[in-house]
Design a protein around this motif. Sequence first.
Motif, PDB file in Angstrom:
ATOM      1  N   ARG A  26     -40.801  14.442 -21.252  1.00  0.00           N
ATOM      2  CA  ARG A  26     -39.507  14.001 -20.743  1.00  0.00           C
ATOM      3  C   ARG A  26     -39.616  13.589 -19.278  1.00  0.00           C
ATOM      4  O   ARG A  26     -39.032  12.580 -18.857  1.00  0.00           O
ATOM      5  N   GLN A  36     -34.792   7.382 -24.422  1.00  0.00           N
ATOM      6  CA  GLN A  36     -35.398   7.916 -25.646  1.00  0.00           C
ATOM      7  C   GLN A  36     -35.446   6.846 -26.728  1.00  0.00           C
ATOM      8  O   GLN A  36     -36.433   6.741 -27.461  1.00  0.00           O
ATOM      9  N   SER A  51     -36.204  13.200 -29.114  1.00  0.00           N
ATOM     10  CA  SER A  51     -35.356  14.256 -28.570  1.00  0.00           C
ATOM     11  C   SER A  51     -35.853  15.630 -29.000  1.00  0.00           C
ATOM     12  O   SER A  51     -35.913  16.573 -28.203  1.00  0.00           O
ATOM     13  N   THR A  55     -37.258  18.656 -26.471  1.00  0.00           N
ATOM     14  CA  THR A  55     -36.565  19.950 -26.393  1.00  0.00           C
ATOM     15  C   THR A  55     -37.372  21.078 -27.012  1.00  0.00           C
ATOM     16  O   THR A  55     -36.946  22.237 -26.977  1.00  0.00           O
TER      17      THR A  55
END
Length: 277
Positions: A26, A36, A51, A55
Amino acid sequence: MTPLATGTPDSASAAPADRGVGPLLRAWRERRKVSQLELALRADSSARHISFVETGRSRPSEEMVLRLAEHLDVPVRERNALLVAAGYAPRYRETPLDDPALDAVRAGLERLIQGYEPYPALVVDATYNVLAANRGISMLLADLPESLLAPPLNAMRLTLHPEGLAPRIRNLPEWRGHLLAQMERQIALHRSAPLRTLYEEVAAYPVPRTAPEAEPVEPVPYFALPMLIEHEGRTLSFISSISTFNTPMDVTVAELAVETLLPADPATVKYLHSLVN
């Protein structure tokens, strides 16, 4: 000629593995100002998957890590760090430059800079340590203090130090600004702690007065910012060009750069050739 030598590994630039690969990817995506969705389209994936990777909800495959790194233009050294953070082995070796495996690289670089004579040329590593230099560079460095010429030579120190080339550079404010901006861009790209340390050192050097007694320079329509440097009562003019290896598979090779100084006016060409005739 300064002999080729092993550069100092820039290990401090490697990202810590305990952060996990998601936050690191990221950070690189945000640094490149890529969304993204845009990254997903480039990497033949989906924004949802990107994503989840960022995460930590999804562990990317080794192939996906390398694909994302490629599309984010992540330096080779940092690609190894991403792989380690994802739980994989590093893909790219870091071979010492004096290793027999790099004999062809060393020989090729030596032939290249020698063939460029009488024009100056040198080889540097990721923190501008001089690994090789030809006689054109030796001519420019003549009469510098021994303290600056003691190994390891560093191109930025030699150029910007108030006892180095700086007092001889007629357009020092412009050339100094160019070099510092160049280093800032590299720091943003490589996240190198040693390079940042070098930048902070040379940026703090006092700026000496340039040599007003040298002959005035006749205006020339330069196509790029030149370095105008006084040498034995003459003002020589050079345009800098930097070359790197294409698609390197070794960290050491990826961080090598060849800088050549192209004469920017006929007077400089004539003078340099007079030194060897």
